[in-house]
Design an enzyme around this catalytic site. Structure first.
Site, PDB file in Angstrom:
ATOM      1  N   ARG A  70       1.025  -1.071  -0.123  1.00  0.00           N
ATOM      2  CA  ARG A  70       0.004  -0.025   0.107  1.00  0.00           C
ATOM      3  C   ARG A  70       0.781   1.277   0.122  1.00  0.00           C
ATOM      4  NH1 ARG A  70      -3.010  -3.551   3.250  1.00  0.00           N
ATOM      5  NH2 ARG A  70      -1.738  -2.698   5.143  1.00  0.00           N
ATOM      6  N   GLU A 107       6.019 -10.948  14.299  1.00  0.00           N
ATOM      7  CA  GLU A 107       5.691 -11.480  15.561  1.00  0.00           C
ATOM      8  C   GLU A 107       5.856 -12.988  15.546  1.00  0.00           C
ATOM      9  OE1 GLU A 107       1.427 -11.751  18.220  1.00  0.00           O
ATOM     10  OE2 GLU A 107       1.431 -10.563  16.122  1.00  0.00           O
TER      11      GLU A 107
END
Length: 186
Positions: A70, A107
């Site tokens: 994006r 993560e």
């Protein structure tokens, strides 16, 4: 570190009104911030591009980096509007030719981004643009790539900062005094 936490109220209101919350996407418990309604609105999208182009000029950028994916949508028109070159920073294996890569922690694992080795001239001032600053891992890796290429970091600009995820604090050492500009912070 110079920071701008919000755009003028009118711009901030316009942009926020075009960002849609999508609950439980991509996983339960996540509130996804969908910018596609903003991109579809020519008034809001042009206001965003104008604001990013102003930031590029304010920080003396020679080139603008967009982070996949994006960030490309925001950075390319902002660079064009500011009269600057655009450089895509992509996921590993997506660019042809010689690249520089930078791994970073996720993560649950690691990822890698790349830039063409010849994307910058030594001393170029580079503004990194992305849609959202969350945990800051991708932005941090992009700053390392810019510096390894011989260019200088002019700053980082994002449409939306998710402050509760701590990206600003993580990014602070990598910015090394360069500004972090968030048009909207929540």
């Amino acid at each position: 570190m110079t920071t701008t936490d919000a755009a003028p109220d009118e711009l901030r209101s316009l942009l926020l009104s075009r960002i849609r919350d999508v609950p439980d996407y991509p996983t339960p418990g996540v509130m996804f911030k969908d910018i596609t309604p903003l991109l579809a609105d020519p008034i809001a999208f042009n206001a965003l591009v104008d604001a990013l182009a102003v930031l590029a000029a304010r920080h003396g950028a020679d080139k603008v980096v967009g982070l996949e994916a994006r960030g490309f949508i925001l950075a390319a028109p902002a660079a064009a509007r500011a009269g600057l070159g655009f450089v895509p920073v992509r996921k590993a294996g997506k660019l042809p030719g010689a690249t520089l890569g930078q791994a970073y922690e996720l993560e649950y694992g690691t990822a890698e981004i790349e830039v063409h080795q010849d994307a910058f001239t030594t001393g170029d001032r580079v503004l990194v643009i992305d849609d959202v600053l969350a945990t800051g891992g991708t932005a941090e890796a992009s700053l390392e790539l810019v510096r390894r290429s011989g260019a200088r970091v002019a700053g980082v600009a994002v449409l939306l900062e998710l402050g509760f995820l701590g990206g600003r604090a993580r990014l602070a050492p990598a910015l090394d005094g360069a500004p972090l500009e968030a048009l909207i912070s929540i």
